[in-house]
Design a protein around this motif. Structure first.
Motif, short mmCIF file in Angstrom:
data_model
loop_
_atom_site.label_atom_id
_atom_site.label_comp_id
_atom_site.label_asym_id
_atom_site.label_seq_id
_atom_site.Cartn_x
_atom_site.Cartn_y
_atom_site.Cartn_z
N GLY A 269 58.58 -30.03 47.69
CA GLY A 269 59.53 -30.70 47.09
C GLY A 269 60.10 -31.99 47.61
O GLY A 269 59.02 -32.71 48.04
N SER A 270 61.21 -32.61 47.69
CA SER A 270 61.47 -33.92 48.26
C SER A 270 61.38 -34.05 49.53
O SER A 270 61.20 -33.00 50.20
CB SER A 270 63.25 -34.02 47.98
N SER A 271 61.37 -35.27 49.82
CA SER A 271 60.77 -35.50 51.23
C SER A 271 61.78 -35.68 52.42
O SER A 271 61.60 -36.38 53.28
CB SER A 271 60.27 -36.99 51.22
N ARG A 272 62.78 -35.08 52.01
CA ARG A 272 64.02 -34.90 53.08
C ARG A 272 63.77 -34.53 54.43
O ARG A 272 63.28 -33.62 54.63
CB ARG A 272 65.36 -33.95 52.61
N GLU A 273 63.98 -35.48 55.31
CA GLU A 273 63.68 -35.04 56.77
C GLU A 273 64.65 -34.06 57.26
O GLU A 273 64.46 -33.57 58.19
CB GLU A 273 63.55 -36.46 57.65
N HIS A 274 66.05 -34.04 56.64
CA HIS A 274 66.81 -33.15 57.21
C HIS A 274 66.26 -31.61 57.22
O HIS A 274 66.78 -30.80 57.97
CB HIS A 274 68.09 -33.22 56.16
N ALA A 275 65.20 -31.41 56.41
CA ALA A 275 64.71 -29.97 56.61
C ALA A 275 64.14 -29.84 57.92
O ALA A 275 64.36 -28.66 58.33
CB ALA A 275 63.39 -30.11 55.42
N ALA A 276 63.42 -30.69 58.46
CA ALA A 276 62.99 -30.85 59.70
C ALA A 276 64.15 -30.62 60.88
O ALA A 276 64.13 -29.67 61.74
CB ALA A 276 61.99 -31.76 60.22
N TRP A 277 65.27 -31.44 60.46
CA TRP A 277 66.55 -31.42 61.28
C TRP A 277 67.04 -30.08 61.46
O TRP A 277 67.58 -29.43 62.65
CB TRP A 277 67.31 -32.48 60.91
N ALA A 278 67.23 -29.30 60.35
CA ALA A 278 67.89 -28.15 60.10
C ALA A 278 67.04 -27.04 60.93
O ALA A 278 67.63 -26.19 61.45
CB ALA A 278 68.04 -27.71 58.45
N LEU A 279 65.63 -27.06 60.63
CA LEU A 279 64.88 -26.24 61.36
C LEU A 279 65.03 -26.37 63.01
O LEU A 279 65.34 -25.39 63.81
CB LEU A 279 63.50 -26.38 61.16
N GLY A 280 65.05 -27.51 63.46
CA GLY A 280 65.24 -27.83 64.85
C GLY A 280 66.52 -27.24 65.36
O GLY A 280 66.76 -26.91 66.49
N ASP A 281 67.52 -27.69 64.57
CA ASP A 281 69.02 -27.12 64.90
C ASP A 281 69.43 -25.80 64.79
O ASP A 281 70.12 -24.99 65.85
CB ASP A 281 70.09 -27.93 63.93
N MET A 282 68.34 -25.21 64.20
CA MET A 282 68.72 -23.39 64.26
C MET A 282 67.63 -22.96 65.45
O MET A 282 67.55 -21.53 65.61
CB MET A 282 68.39 -23.02 62.89
N GLY A 283 66.98 -23.79 66.02
CA GLY A 283 66.13 -23.43 67.16
C GLY A 283 64.65 -23.33 66.83
O GLY A 283 63.83 -22.96 67.69
N VAL A 284 64.19 -23.45 65.65
CA VAL A 284 62.80 -23.14 65.29
C VAL A 284 61.97 -24.38 65.96
O VAL A 284 62.17 -25.41 65.71
CB VAL A 284 62.40 -23.17 63.71
N LYS A 285 61.02 -23.99 66.59
CA LYS A 285 59.95 -25.03 67.41
C LYS A 285 58.72 -25.05 66.88
O LYS A 285 57.75 -25.80 67.07
CB LYS A 285 59.98 -24.70 68.98
N ALA A 286 58.42 -24.04 66.01
CA ALA A 286 57.20 -23.76 65.69
C ALA A 286 56.95 -23.27 64.20
O ALA A 286 57.51 -22.16 64.02
CB ALA A 286 55.96 -22.99 66.36
N VAL A 287 56.41 -23.57 63.19
CA VAL A 287 56.19 -22.85 62.19
C VAL A 287 54.72 -22.61 61.62
O VAL A 287 53.80 -23.61 61.72
CB VAL A 287 56.82 -23.90 60.87
N ILE A 288 54.52 -21.20 61.36
CA ILE A 288 53.24 -21.05 61.07
C ILE A 288 52.87 -20.75 59.56
O ILE A 288 53.45 -19.88 59.00
CB ILE A 288 52.54 -20.02 61.89
N ALA A 289 52.02 -21.36 58.93
CA ALA A 289 51.64 -21.06 57.27
C ALA A 289 50.46 -21.50 56.97
O ALA A 289 49.60 -22.15 57.69
CB ALA A 289 52.87 -22.20 56.59
#
Length: 206
Positions: A74-94
């Motif tokens: 989808g869109s290129s919004r960096e807020h997606a990474a910011w939101a993950l980081g703010d909720m405590g996610v440090k790694a995504v596996i996919a």
């Protein structure tokens, strides 16, 4: 950015495919220019469903998210990474990521690990009741049941994550070398500095 060598703990056993950035953080949250508080809006539409994995107390504060293919499309919004980081996610596996999301994750200190679907299915199963470990030194994802899934990553990104720096940080760390080079060029080729000082707009700026 903080150095990341090992991410260990509970993992959200989600596995959903084709999750676009609007699902990760809805557009109405994009008005902010800070990262703090975005975790509250992360996966808002998913959290509206009863029994969703993100509100399950077993995974509260989990540092790992296990997702399906094409995560972060989808869109290129960096807020997606910011939101993950703010909720405590440090790694995504996919199994796969959007290129832009993968770049944004890297720039924000989030490890994006690509593993085949078979490995994802196993991790989702294990993560329901057990921790998962992502190790950048050994380049593996492991479980308490001796599962060991090796992954590849761009060497530059891996080094940056482990050192806790991004491209800007690397440039700033070489500030003295850059200044020395520019000084040598100014002495060896003074006409370049003269040309630059007489460039359009320079006089007006002075």
């Amino acid at each position: 950015m903080e150095p990341v060598t090992r991410v260990e703990g509970r993992a959200y056993p989600w596995g959903a495919k084709n999750i676009d950035t609007d699902i990760i953080i809805p557009a109405r949250w994009l008005k902010t220019t800070t990262r703090e508080g975005l975790g509250q809006g992360a996966f808002e539409s998913v959290r509206a469903e009863p029994g969703n994995v993100f509100d399950d107390p077993r995974y509260a504060g989990a540092p790992v998210l296990i997702a399906g293919e094409n995560f972060g499309c989808g869109s290129s919004r960096e807020h997606a990474a910011w939101a993950l980081g703010d909720m405590g996610v440090k790694a995504v596996i996919a199994p796969s990521f959007s290129d832009i999301f993968s770049g944004n994750a890297f720039k924000n200190g989030i490890v994006a690990v690509v593993l085949p679907q078979q490995a994802i299915d196993r991790l989702v199963e294990v993560a329901r009741d057990n921790p998962v470990t992502v190790d950048l030194e050994t380049m593996t994802v492991t479980t308490p049941f001796q599962d060991r899934f090796p992954f590849d990553m761009d060497a530059f990104r891996r080094d940056c994550l482990m050192q806790g720096v991004d491209e800007i940080g690397i440039t700033l760390a070489r500030d003295e070398a850059i200044a020395g080079y520019e000084g040598n060029v100014a002495q060896a080729r003074p006409w370049l500095s003269a040309t630059a000082s007489n460039a359009p707009g320079r006089a007006a700026a002075a």
